[in-house]
Motif scaffolding. Structure first.
Motif, PDB file in Angstrom:
ATOM      1  N   ALA A 119       0.736  -1.186  -0.060  1.00  0.00           N
ATOM      2  CA  ALA A 119       0.132   0.083   0.005  1.00  0.00           C
ATOM      3  C   ALA A 119       0.805   1.312   0.065  1.00  0.00           C
ATOM      4  CB  ALA A 119      -0.918   0.078   1.340  1.00  0.00           C
ATOM      5  N   TRP A 120       1.934   1.205   0.776  1.00  0.00           N
ATOM      6  CA  TRP A 120       2.788   2.518   1.013  1.00  0.00           C
ATOM      7  C   TRP A 120       3.521   2.519  -0.449  1.00  0.00           C
ATOM      8  CZ3 TRP A 120       2.860   6.063   3.839  1.00  0.00           C
ATOM      9  CH2 TRP A 120       2.425   5.892   5.386  1.00  0.00           C
ATOM     10  N   ILE A 121       3.864   1.512  -1.032  1.00  0.00           N
ATOM     11  CA  ILE A 121       4.350   1.530  -2.642  1.00  0.00           C
ATOM     12  C   ILE A 121       3.445   2.314  -3.573  1.00  0.00           C
ATOM     13  CG2 ILE A 121       5.243   0.384  -4.538  1.00  0.00           C
ATOM     14  CD1 ILE A 121       6.535  -1.661  -2.349  1.00  0.00           C
ATOM     15  N   GLY A 122       2.148   1.782  -3.393  1.00  0.00           N
ATOM     16  CA  GLY A 122       1.076   2.435  -4.257  1.00  0.00           C
ATOM     17  C   GLY A 122       1.039   3.598  -3.947  1.00  0.00           C
TER      18      GLY A 122
ATOM     19  N   PHE B 207       3.873   5.659 -13.461  1.00  0.00           N
ATOM     20  CA  PHE B 207       2.694   5.336 -12.847  1.00  0.00           C
ATOM     21  C   PHE B 207       2.268   3.846 -13.210  1.00  0.00           C
ATOM     22  CE2 PHE B 207      -1.895   5.030 -11.784  1.00  0.00           C
ATOM     23  CZ  PHE B 207      -2.062   5.471 -10.588  1.00  0.00           C
ATOM     24  N   CYS B 208       2.191   3.618 -14.216  1.00  0.00           N
ATOM     25  CA  CYS B 208       1.597   2.400 -14.917  1.00  0.00           C
ATOM     26  C   CYS B 208       2.690   1.529 -14.630  1.00  0.00           C
ATOM     27  CB  CYS B 208       1.608   2.585 -16.564  1.00  0.00           C
ATOM     28  SG  CYS B 208       0.054   3.339 -17.026  1.00  0.00           S
ATOM     29  N   TYR B 209       3.929   1.506 -14.711  1.00  0.00           N
ATOM     30  CA  TYR B 209       4.894   0.298 -14.353  1.00  0.00           C
ATOM     31  C   TYR B 209       4.952   0.146 -12.925  1.00  0.00           C
ATOM     32  CZ  TYR B 209       9.327  -1.528 -13.049  1.00  0.00           C
ATOM     33  OH  TYR B 209      10.312  -2.517 -12.619  1.00  0.00           O
ATOM     34  N   THR B 210       4.647   1.158 -12.067  1.00  0.00           N
ATOM     35  CA  THR B 210       4.691   1.033 -10.633  1.00  0.00           C
ATOM     36  C   THR B 210       3.374  -0.023 -10.156  1.00  0.00           C
ATOM     37  OG1 THR B 210       5.751   2.743 -10.137  1.00  0.00           O
ATOM     38  CG2 THR B 210       4.779   1.775  -8.303  1.00  0.00           C
ATOM     39  N   VAL B 211       2.250   0.497 -10.686  1.00  0.00           N
ATOM     40  CA  VAL B 211       1.090   0.016 -10.413  1.00  0.00           C
ATOM     41  C   VAL B 211       1.211  -1.748 -11.111  1.00  0.00           C
ATOM     42  CG1 VAL B 211      -1.536  -0.316 -10.953  1.00  0.00           C
ATOM     43  CG2 VAL B 211      -0.514   1.789 -10.496  1.00  0.00           C
ATOM     44  N   TRP B 212       1.804  -1.839 -12.285  1.00  0.00           N
ATOM     45  CA  TRP B 212       1.956  -3.034 -12.665  1.00  0.00           C
ATOM     46  C   TRP B 212       2.812  -4.175 -11.772  1.00  0.00           C
ATOM     47  CZ3 TRP B 212       6.830  -5.049 -14.502  1.00  0.00           C
ATOM     48  CH2 TRP B 212       6.810  -6.307 -14.801  1.00  0.00           C
ATOM     49  N   TRP B 213       3.860  -3.413 -11.270  1.00  0.00           N
ATOM     50  CA  TRP B 213       5.030  -4.064 -10.515  1.00  0.00           C
ATOM     51  C   TRP B 213       4.103  -4.425  -9.080  1.00  0.00           C
ATOM     52  CZ3 TRP B 213       7.608  -3.555  -5.765  1.00  0.00           C
ATOM     53  CH2 TRP B 213       8.653  -4.299  -5.608  1.00  0.00           C
ATOM     54  N   VAL B 214       3.645  -3.388  -8.503  1.00  0.00           N
ATOM     55  CA  VAL B 214       2.881  -3.852  -7.217  1.00  0.00           C
ATOM     56  C   VAL B 214       1.796  -4.888  -7.399  1.00  0.00           C
ATOM     57  CG1 VAL B 214       1.203  -2.772  -5.544  1.00  0.00           C
ATOM     58  CG2 VAL B 214       3.436  -1.648  -6.158  1.00  0.00           C
ATOM     59  N   TRP B 215       1.209  -4.945  -8.510  1.00  0.00           N
ATOM     60  CA  TRP B 215       0.069  -5.509  -8.622  1.00  0.00           C
ATOM     61  C   TRP B 215       0.617  -7.138  -8.949  1.00  0.00           C
ATOM     62  CZ3 TRP B 215      -4.840  -6.135  -7.081  1.00  0.00           C
ATOM     63  CH2 TRP B 215      -5.492  -6.949  -7.808  1.00  0.00           C
ATOM     64  N   LEU B 216       1.464  -7.391  -9.796  1.00  0.00           N
ATOM     65  CA  LEU B 216       1.971  -8.580 -10.435  1.00  0.00           C
ATOM     66  C   LEU B 216       3.230  -9.140  -9.838  1.00  0.00           C
ATOM     67  CD1 LEU B 216       0.911  -8.171 -14.305  1.00  0.00           C
ATOM     68  CD2 LEU B 216      -0.348  -9.554 -12.258  1.00  0.00           C
ATOM     69  N   CYS B 217       4.226  -8.224  -9.685  1.00  0.00           N
ATOM     70  CA  CYS B 217       5.487  -8.547  -9.333  1.00  0.00           C
ATOM     71  C   CYS B 217       6.054  -8.513  -7.795  1.00  0.00           C
ATOM     72  CB  CYS B 217       6.527  -7.734 -10.059  1.00  0.00           C
ATOM     73  SG  CYS B 217       6.189  -8.184 -11.806  1.00  0.00           S
ATOM     74  N   HIS B 218       5.447  -7.759  -6.886  1.00  0.00           N
ATOM     75  CA  HIS B 218       5.597  -7.660  -5.455  1.00  0.00           C
ATOM     76  C   HIS B 218       5.966  -8.932  -4.757  1.00  0.00           C
ATOM     77  CE1 HIS B 218       5.663  -5.987  -1.428  1.00  0.00           C
ATOM     78  NE2 HIS B 218       6.245  -5.000  -2.004  1.00  0.00           N
ATOM     79  N   PRO B 219       6.858  -8.867  -3.980  1.00  0.00           N
ATOM     80  CA  PRO B 219       7.084 -10.426  -3.506  1.00  0.00           C
ATOM     81  C   PRO B 219       5.896 -10.560  -2.598  1.00  0.00           C
ATOM     82  CG  PRO B 219       8.983  -9.063  -3.179  1.00  0.00           C
ATOM     83  CD  PRO B 219       8.108  -7.996  -3.798  1.00  0.00           C
ATOM     84  N   GLU B 220       4.973  -9.701  -1.864  1.00  0.00           N
ATOM     85  CA  GLU B 220       4.048 -10.055  -0.919  1.00  0.00           C
ATOM     86  C   GLU B 220       2.894 -10.817  -1.870  1.00  0.00           C
ATOM     87  OE1 GLU B 220       3.787  -9.963   2.234  1.00  0.00           O
ATOM     88  OE2 GLU B 220       5.978  -9.388   2.112  1.00  0.00           O
ATOM     89  N   ARG B 221       2.916 -10.447  -3.058  1.00  0.00           N
ATOM     90  CA  ARG B 221       1.831 -11.264  -3.872  1.00  0.00           C
ATOM     91  C   ARG B 221       2.279 -12.996  -3.888  1.00  0.00           C
ATOM     92  NH1 ARG B 221      -2.139 -11.347  -7.569  1.00  0.00           N
ATOM     93  NH2 ARG B 221      -1.596 -12.189  -9.581  1.00  0.00           N
TER      94      ARG B 221
END
Length: 176
Positions: free
Chosen positions: A5-8, A72-86
């Motif tokens: 959420a912070w990254i978002g 913005f799009c890259y960050t949202v993509w990374w948080v949604w698909l690539c973040h370790p918590e996922r």
């Protein structure tokens, strides 16, 4: 608040989420590109109007908007698909399998699973410690030292400081 959420929230300023998640060079490049485009757009439109040919102010403004949008799009993509918590559930499963293989003496199976964990989350201090132990068992002291040092550099590595320092001392020998 969870780290994702912070990254978002940080994604509204290009480069900040990347810097916060350990991608410093990429983040600084994004932030620098965005800041340069915004500053040039402001300067060309309101400060040094006569210094730039007509149309440059619009070009700089569009560049700033495109840089912001792409970041913005890259960050949202990374948080949604690539973040370790996922991938936390898969990481836990792989860690259990790696530990079981290690205890059974199947070093390569254990190493492959730990490397898969590190591909999902390269900051996993537990996996780095485990990888170092595997390298010790397989008589690869340089790789073990590297894994142990990386473990200490991570946020969660401080809990393993005593074990890692002891392992590094034993790898260096009693006279080191």
């Amino acid at each position: 608040m969870p780290r994702r959420a912070w990254i978002g929230l940080l994604c509204f300023w290009p480069g900040l989420p990347q810097i916060w998640t350990g991608q410093e060079v990429f983040g600084l490049l994004l932030a620098g590109l965005f800041a340069a485009a915004v500053n040039l757009a402001i300067a060309a439109r309101w400060i040094w109007v006569e210094a730039f040919a007509p149309g440059w102010a619009d070009f700089f403004a569009v560049s700033a908007i495109l840089t912001w949008s792409a970041s913005f799009c890259y960050t949202v993509w990374w948080v949604w698909l690539c973040h370790p918590e996922r991938h936390r559930q898969e990481i836990e499963r792989l860690f259990g399998e790696a530990l079981e293989a290690y205890l059974q003496g199947r070093w390569n199976d254990s190493r492959r699973r730990v490397e898969r964990i590190l591909a999902l989350d390269d900051t996993d201090a537990d996996a780095l410690l485990h990888l170092g132990a595997i390298h010790v068992r397989t008589h690869q002291p340089e790789l073990a030292r590297r894994a142990f040092r990386q473990c200490l550099e991570q946020d969660g590595g401080s809990k393993w400081r005593w074990e890692v320092e002891r392992a590094l001392t034993s790898l260096n020998g009693p006279d080191a």
